[in-house]
Design a protein around this motif. Structure first.
Motif, PDB file in Angstrom:
ATOM      1  N   PRO A 191     -21.212 -68.045 -60.490  1.00  0.00           N
ATOM      2  CA  PRO A 191     -21.024 -68.486 -59.095  1.00  0.00           C
ATOM      3  C   PRO A 191     -19.543 -68.471 -58.707  1.00  0.00           C
ATOM      4  CG  PRO A 191     -21.474 -70.358 -60.527  1.00  0.00           C
ATOM      5  CD  PRO A 191     -21.629 -69.123 -61.373  1.00  0.00           C
ATOM      6  N   GLU A 192     -19.291 -68.469 -57.404  1.00  0.00           N
ATOM      7  CA  GLU A 192     -17.911 -68.529 -56.914  1.00  0.00           C
ATOM      8  C   GLU A 192     -17.316 -69.895 -57.247  1.00  0.00           C
ATOM      9  OE1 GLU A 192     -17.992 -67.660 -52.725  1.00  0.00           O
ATOM     10  OE2 GLU A 192     -18.333 -65.523 -53.091  1.00  0.00           O
ATOM     11  N   ILE A 193     -16.035 -69.889 -57.588  1.00  0.00           N
ATOM     12  CA  ILE A 193     -15.311 -71.120 -57.919  1.00  0.00           C
ATOM     13  C   ILE A 193     -14.090 -71.195 -57.012  1.00  0.00           C
ATOM     14  CG2 ILE A 193     -13.975 -72.326 -59.701  1.00  0.00           C
ATOM     15  CD1 ILE A 193     -15.831 -70.950 -61.757  1.00  0.00           C
ATOM     16  N   ILE A 194     -13.866 -72.357 -56.422  1.00  0.00           N
ATOM     17  CA  ILE A 194     -12.685 -72.573 -55.589  1.00  0.00           C
ATOM     18  C   ILE A 194     -11.751 -73.516 -56.336  1.00  0.00           C
ATOM     19  CG2 ILE A 194     -11.805 -73.449 -53.400  1.00  0.00           C
ATOM     20  CD1 ILE A 194     -14.550 -72.783 -52.180  1.00  0.00           C
ATOM     21  N   LEU A 195     -10.510 -73.061 -56.533  1.00  0.00           N
ATOM     22  CA  LEU A 195      -9.488 -73.879 -57.187  1.00  0.00           C
ATOM     23  C   LEU A 195      -8.390 -74.219 -56.193  1.00  0.00           C
ATOM     24  CD1 LEU A 195      -9.014 -72.221 -60.695  1.00  0.00           C
ATOM     25  CD2 LEU A 195      -9.964 -74.458 -60.194  1.00  0.00           C
ATOM     26  N   LYS A 196      -7.915 -75.447 -56.271  1.00  0.00           N
ATOM     27  CA  LYS A 196      -6.848 -75.927 -55.395  1.00  0.00           C
ATOM     28  C   LYS A 196      -5.727 -76.491 -56.260  1.00  0.00           C
ATOM     29  CE  LYS A 196      -6.106 -79.312 -51.681  1.00  0.00           C
ATOM     30  NZ  LYS A 196      -5.479 -78.453 -50.718  1.00  0.00           N
ATOM     31  N   LYS A 197      -4.504 -76.161 -55.883  1.00  0.00           N
ATOM     32  CA  LYS A 197      -3.354 -76.735 -56.587  1.00  0.00           C
ATOM     33  C   LYS A 197      -3.291 -78.217 -56.230  1.00  0.00           C
ATOM     34  CE  LYS A 197       0.454 -74.716 -55.680  1.00  0.00           C
ATOM     35  NZ  LYS A 197       1.792 -74.271 -55.295  1.00  0.00           N
TER      36      LYS A 197
ATOM     37  N   LEU B 237       3.396 -69.226 -61.573  1.00  0.00           N
ATOM     38  CA  LEU B 237       2.098 -69.902 -61.532  1.00  0.00           C
ATOM     39  C   LEU B 237       1.927 -70.791 -60.299  1.00  0.00           C
ATOM     40  CD1 LEU B 237       1.679 -70.848 -65.305  1.00  0.00           C
ATOM     41  CD2 LEU B 237       0.570 -68.980 -64.055  1.00  0.00           C
ATOM     42  N   ALA B 238       3.022 -71.244 -59.720  1.00  0.00           N
ATOM     43  CA  ALA B 238       2.948 -72.088 -58.523  1.00  0.00           C
ATOM     44  C   ALA B 238       2.489 -71.285 -57.305  1.00  0.00           C
ATOM     45  CB  ALA B 238       4.299 -72.745 -58.253  1.00  0.00           C
ATOM     46  N   ASP B 239       2.685 -69.967 -57.330  1.00  0.00           N
ATOM     47  CA  ASP B 239       2.229 -69.098 -56.246  1.00  0.00           C
ATOM     48  C   ASP B 239       0.811 -68.648 -56.581  1.00  0.00           C
ATOM     49  OD1 ASP B 239       1.732 -67.183 -54.343  1.00  0.00           O
ATOM     50  OD2 ASP B 239       3.625 -66.127 -54.624  1.00  0.00           O
TER      51      ASP B 239
END
Length: 131
Positions: free
Chosen positions: A54-60, A21-23
């Motif tokens: 809509p597009e969603i951007i996720l950041k760790k 999941l970290a990758d």
């Protein structure tokens, strides 16, 4: 608003689940069939879109090996987080539970509760098949 997936058993150690999941590239294999776009933007950020959404951007945002990974919205109008909680059941297996939390007005919460619940269940149930 806070939503949680079921706890999903995985026949891998917490460390293996955490590493997977970290990758963030691995999230593509967890996405539902109705995904219309998936793009890795950097080593800790990805963009995805489901058909009709809509597009969603996720950041760790944070990684606490081997028990927790926190992803958060990167930009956009909505502020939310997706947390993967990894629990050790024994040396060779673990349980994963995904938690979605965000601060939405009551109307928005009512509209997105069903789709988001289904989405996090799909992600969670895809983990054992994808690792």
């Amino acid at each position: 608003m806070k939503l949680e997936s079921q706890r999903i058993s995985v026949n891998k150690s917490p460390e293996d689940v955490f590493d997977f999941l970290a990758d963030i590239k691995n999230f593509e294999s967890l996405m539902p069939e109705n995904i219309s776009k998936f793009e890795v933007l950097s080593e800790d950020t990805f963009l995805f879109a489901l058909k009709g959404m809509p597009e969603i951007i996720l950041k760790k945002k944070e990684a606490l090996p081997p028990n927790k990974i926190i992803l958060g919205a990167a930009g956009g109008k909505l502020d939310f987080s997706l947390i993967a909680n990894i629990l050790k059941t024994n040396d060779a297996s673990s349980e994963v539970q995904l938690e979605f939390s965000g601060d939405f007005n009551p109307m928005m919460a009512m509209m997105i509760k069903g789709p988001i619940s289904k989405f996090i269940e799909t992600l969670a149930t895809s983990i054992p098949k994808s690792i």
